[in-house]
Design a protein around this motif. Structure first.
Motif, mmCIF file in Angstrom:
data_model
loop_
_atom_site.group_PDB
_atom_site.id
_atom_site.type_symbol
_atom_site.label_atom_id
_atom_site.label_comp_id
_atom_site.label_asym_id
_atom_site.label_seq_id
_atom_site.Cartn_x
_atom_site.Cartn_y
_atom_site.Cartn_z
ATOM 1 N N ASP A 163 10.920 1.316 -4.726
ATOM 2 C CA ASP A 163 9.944 0.736 -3.949
ATOM 3 C C ASP A 163 10.374 0.055 -2.841
ATOM 4 N N ASN A 172 0.075 1.407 -7.165
ATOM 5 C CA ASN A 172 0.092 2.726 -6.305
ATOM 6 C C ASN A 172 1.031 3.664 -7.002
ATOM 7 N N LEU A 173 0.632 4.747 -7.168
ATOM 8 C CA LEU A 173 1.091 5.944 -7.923
ATOM 9 C C LEU A 173 2.290 6.434 -7.210
ATOM 10 N N SER A 174 3.168 6.978 -7.930
ATOM 11 C CA SER A 174 4.327 7.508 -7.183
ATOM 12 C C SER A 174 4.145 8.798 -6.580
ATOM 13 N N ALA A 175 3.109 9.436 -6.715
ATOM 14 C CA ALA A 175 2.654 10.754 -5.968
ATOM 15 C C ALA A 175 1.235 10.896 -6.365
ATOM 16 N N ASN A 176 0.472 11.794 -5.576
ATOM 17 C CA ASN A 176 -0.737 12.164 -5.893
ATOM 18 C C ASN A 176 -1.020 12.804 -7.162
ATOM 19 N N ASN A 210 3.829 4.183 -11.553
ATOM 20 C CA ASN A 210 3.294 3.302 -10.476
ATOM 21 C C ASN A 210 3.812 2.000 -10.349
ATOM 22 N N ASP A 211 3.785 1.462 -9.079
ATOM 23 C CA ASP A 211 4.501 -0.074 -8.837
ATOM 24 C C ASP A 211 3.536 -1.063 -9.232
ATOM 25 N N LYS A 260 0.888 -1.295 -0.037
ATOM 26 C CA LYS A 260 -0.033 0.037 -0.070
ATOM 27 C C LYS A 260 0.765 1.287 -0.112
ATOM 28 N N ASN A 303 3.483 3.981 -1.562
ATOM 29 C CA ASN A 303 3.698 4.461 -3.141
ATOM 30 C C ASN A 303 5.480 4.360 -3.092
#
Length: 186
Positions: free
Chosen positions: A34, A105-109, A100-101, A2, A4
């Motif tokens: 990650d 999960n995105l690297s940032a919003n 994203n991983d 969960k 990022n």
């Protein structure tokens, strides 16, 4: 998973500020890290790079190929990288990076976005010492533009009448690059 992934972007090994000047042929390195030691960052389709000349309305997706290379992560160190090596004419550009991983999960919003300028005419500008005034030491700040770093570079400190008080050599100045520079010499 969960958490990022963490994105880091450098231009010729330097973290630039928004609207900084960069080389016309920069090495833009984007690394994604990650914490997950089991799901490797190995799929290049999870990462997108866009470039836009600010005179254009829409960004262009940079395809993988001769100017954009992907290096997958090798576990247990879950770190992949993208190296973008464009050849850009004069102008102001916007770089957008998203990733994203494996779990989504995105690297940032928000996507990473930074504006930068390319000036191919060789010149030095905005030369100043900082801090000024100073009591114990000061560093020299300047901006270099052009396609390549000068082969000979030195700083001369002079009196008001033009007498050279001190000459600072390339070795003392430290590494220089196209864009904003701050000397190691103080």
């Amino acid at each position: 998973d969960k958490i990022n992934p963490v994105l880091d972007v450098t231009f010729d090994g330097v973290h630039i500020l928004n609207n900084d000047i960069v080389s016309a042929q920069p090495n833009i390195l984007m690394t994604f890290m990650d914490e997950n030691k089991y799901l490797a960052l190995k799929d290049p389709t999870n990462f997108k790079v866009y470039i836009r000349n600010t005179n254009s309305s829409s960004p262009q997706l940079v395809p993988y190929g001769p100017t954009l290379a992907f290096t997958p992560a090798v576990l247990p160190k879950n770190k992949c990288s993208l190296l973008y090596t464009p050849n850009l004419p004069d102008g102001t550009y916007e770089l957008t990076v998203q990733g994203n991983d494996i779990s989504g999960n995105l690297s940032a919003n928000n996507n990473y976005k930074i504006d930068f300028q390319v000036i191919t005419k060789s010149m030095i500008s905005e030369v100043l010492n900082y801090p000024n005034p100073f009591s114990t030491s000061t560093r020299f700040v300047f901006i270099l533009t052009g396609k390549q770093i000068p082969t000979v570079f030195k700083i001369q400190i002079m009196t008001v009448s033009g007498k050279i008080v001190r000459e600072i050599s390339e070795d003392e100045i430290g590494p220089i690059h196209i864009g904003r520079n701050i000397t190691q010499y103080a």
